[in-house]
Design a protein around this motif. Structure first.
Motif, PDB file in Angstrom:
ATOM      1  N   TRP A 230      35.677   8.993   4.620  1.00 52.27           N
ATOM      2  CA  TRP A 230      36.556   9.764   5.503  1.00 52.27           C
ATOM      3  C   TRP A 230      37.757   8.925   5.942  1.00 52.27           C
ATOM      4  CZ3 TRP A 230      37.304   8.885  10.898  1.00 52.27           C
ATOM      5  CH2 TRP A 230      38.055   9.876  11.551  1.00 52.27           C
ATOM      6  N   LYS A 231      37.517   7.675   6.318  1.00 55.37           N
ATOM      7  CA  LYS A 231      38.609   6.783   6.730  1.00 55.37           C
ATOM      8  C   LYS A 231      39.550   6.488   5.566  1.00 55.37           C
ATOM      9  CE  LYS A 231      36.020   4.410  10.403  1.00 55.37           C
ATOM     10  NZ  LYS A 231      35.421   3.107  10.824  1.00 55.37           N
ATOM     11  N   LYS A 233      40.059   8.363   2.867  1.00 57.81           N
ATOM     12  CA  LYS A 233      40.834   9.568   2.555  1.00 57.81           C
ATOM     13  C   LYS A 233      41.952   9.767   3.581  1.00 57.81           C
ATOM     14  CE  LYS A 233      40.455  14.599   2.109  1.00 57.81           C
ATOM     15  NZ  LYS A 233      41.400  14.861   3.212  1.00 57.81           N
ATOM     16  N   GLN A 234      41.683   9.487   4.826  1.00 57.71           N
ATOM     17  CA  GLN A 234      42.685   9.674   5.878  1.00 57.71           C
ATOM     18  C   GLN A 234      43.913   8.807   5.626  1.00 57.71           C
ATOM     19  OE1 GLN A 234      41.900   8.446  10.066  1.00 57.71           O
ATOM     20  NE2 GLN A 234      42.009  10.647  10.495  1.00 57.71           N
ATOM     21  N   ASP A 237      45.840  10.428   2.865  1.00 57.85           N
ATOM     22  CA  ASP A 237      46.500  11.650   3.351  1.00 57.85           C
ATOM     23  C   ASP A 237      47.826  11.325   4.022  1.00 57.85           C
ATOM     24  OD1 ASP A 237      44.318  13.061   2.450  1.00 57.85           O
ATOM     25  OD2 ASP A 237      43.395  13.294   4.433  1.00 57.85           O
ATOM     26  N   GLU A 256      49.382  14.531  14.609  1.00 55.74           N
ATOM     27  CA  GLU A 256      48.110  15.014  14.083  1.00 55.74           C
ATOM     28  C   GLU A 256      47.951  16.479  14.461  1.00 55.74           C
ATOM     29  OE1 GLU A 256      44.844  12.442  15.000  1.00 55.74           O
ATOM     30  OE2 GLU A 256      45.816  10.665  14.172  1.00 55.74           O
ATOM     31  N   SER A 362      35.972  16.242  15.896  1.00 57.16           N
ATOM     32  CA  SER A 362      36.683  15.359  14.968  1.00 57.16           C
ATOM     33  C   SER A 362      36.781  16.013  13.593  1.00 57.16           C
ATOM     34  CB  SER A 362      35.950  14.024  14.864  1.00 57.16           C
ATOM     35  OG  SER A 362      36.490  13.232  13.828  1.00 57.16           O
ATOM     36  N   SER A 363      37.729  15.522  12.802  1.00 56.60           N
ATOM     37  CA  SER A 363      37.811  15.982  11.419  1.00 56.60           C
ATOM     38  C   SER A 363      36.666  15.413  10.594  1.00 56.60           C
ATOM     39  CB  SER A 363      39.158  15.572  10.804  1.00 56.60           C
ATOM     40  OG  SER A 363      39.341  14.178  10.886  1.00 56.60           O
TER      41      SER A 363
END
Length: 376
Positions: A230-231, A233-234, A237, A256, A362-363
């Protein structure tokens, strides 16, 4: 007897003379009529010639008008064709510029070297460029929770019309869930129709091929591994969105999808940036939280993206932002205080904060994030 003959001759001569006179008069009358007819024909011919001349002049004038109209139409078509060609060239140049900007991704992400043209799926956009500010908002599916409409309402409603015209808000959908993509597009086209129509609001989605294979892996059940993905990918992004926004504006503001903005925030940012005496700064922070409210000069974005991509697997993006300043400004052997002092020259902090984090979900699935900016 002789007298009778003389009288007969005289009478005969008189008859002959009379007959001849009549004949002459008849011939003269006939000739005169012919002359009159001839003159009438000549006059008629003259009139016909005059009418023909007038008609010819009229036809000439009509022909000249037609030729002039044709000439004007040809010139207009040529000008239109030239403008269309110029627009096509300019549009191609813009796309080529953005495409070239994305080429740096292939150096850090080897799986993209097999991809021809790297470019986002532009769902809503009018290719707005040449503005002062681009505002980037990445968004992902949070299940039953969504804050994007609240965020966009806060962002666009607190701009003046001139500020809206001089900016572009970019929503980047970093999620492959088709239902979520559709829901975002439907919401934006309905609630923010004016901004979409003017080109001040764009929606893009990041293509699935952009992410390394490891981020597509759904098999792992370890929360720690999921959190690391997740981190990672963030970071990617944010990098993708920065590269897309770079050629559009002079400055780039990172936001955000779960924040709200203060009233007149945009005017405050504009005035603050224009009143900075030095141009040596690398970022201005309008919030102390994470990667919210960070302003960059678009010309510097490539350097930031390259640094983030070097370590995208290792650290969250807000940590990487701190490291890049430390590397730039800190020298071996010097005191921490000296480094921090120099760091403040290029990493400017604005108070009070202009953005507040309002999201709770959270996402990252199943995780809550209740952080608040105490300076807001």
């Amino acid at each position: 007897m002789r007298t009778k003959q003389v009288n007969f001759l005289i009478a005969f001569a008189a008859v002959v003379l009379f007959s001849f006179s009549c004949f002459c008069i008849s011939r003269m009358t006939q000739t005169n009529n012919q002359l009159i007819n001839c003159r009438n024909h000549i006059l008629e011919f003259k009139e016909n010639m005059l009418r023909l001349k007038n008609k010819t002049e009229t036809n000439r004038q009509e022909l000249m008008k037609t030729l002039n109209r044709m000439k004007d139409e040809i010139e207009q078509r040529e000008n239109l064709s030239a403008r269309l060609v110029e627009k096509k060239v300019n549009t191609s140049d813009k796309i080529e510029t953005v495409t070239n900007a994305f080429e740096i991704l292939k150096f850090f992400l080897p799986h993209l070297r097999k991809v021809g043209r790297i470019y986002p799926n532009v769902i809503i956009g009018k290719e707005k460029t040449g503005v002062s500010f681009a505002l980037g908002i990445p968004t992902v599916n949070r299940g039953n929770h969504t804050y994007l409409k609240q965020t966009l309402t806060s962002i666009v409603s607190r701009m003046t019309l001139s500020e809206e015209n001089d900016s572009v808000v970019i929503v980047s959908i970093a999620d492959s869930n088709e239902d979520y993509v559709k829901s975002v597009v439907d919401m934006i086209t309905k609630k923010f129709r004016k901004q979409v129509k003017s080109g001040s609001l764009e929606v893009i989605s990041i293509p699935a091929y952009f992410y390394p294979t490891m981020l597509h892996d759904k098999e792992s059940t370890e929360d720690s591994e999921k959190l690391e993905r997740w981190k990672t990918k963030q970071v990617l992004d944010f990098c993708f969105l920065m590269l897309y926004a770079q050629p559009k504006a002079m400055y780039y503001l990172q936001l955000e999808d779960d924040i709200i903005a203060k009233k007149s925030y945009f005017t405050t940012i504009t005035d603050f940036v224009h009143n900075i005496t030095s141009n040596n700064w690398f970022s201005i922070e309008f919030s102390v939280l994470g990667f919210i409210g960070k302003l960059f000069k678009s010309a510097d974005l490539t350097d930031f993206v390259q640094f983030f991509l070097m370590f995208y697997k290792d650290k969250p993006i807000d940590w990487l932002l701190g490291y890049i300043f430390q590397i730039k400004m800190c020298h071996p052997g010097e005191t921490t205080e000296k480094c921090i002092e120099r760091n403040r020259e290029i990493r400017i902090r604005y108070k009070p904060s202009l953005f507040q984090h309002v999201g709770i979900q959270s996402s990252f699935p199943g995780r809550e994030q209740r952080l608040k900016d105490i300076y807001y």
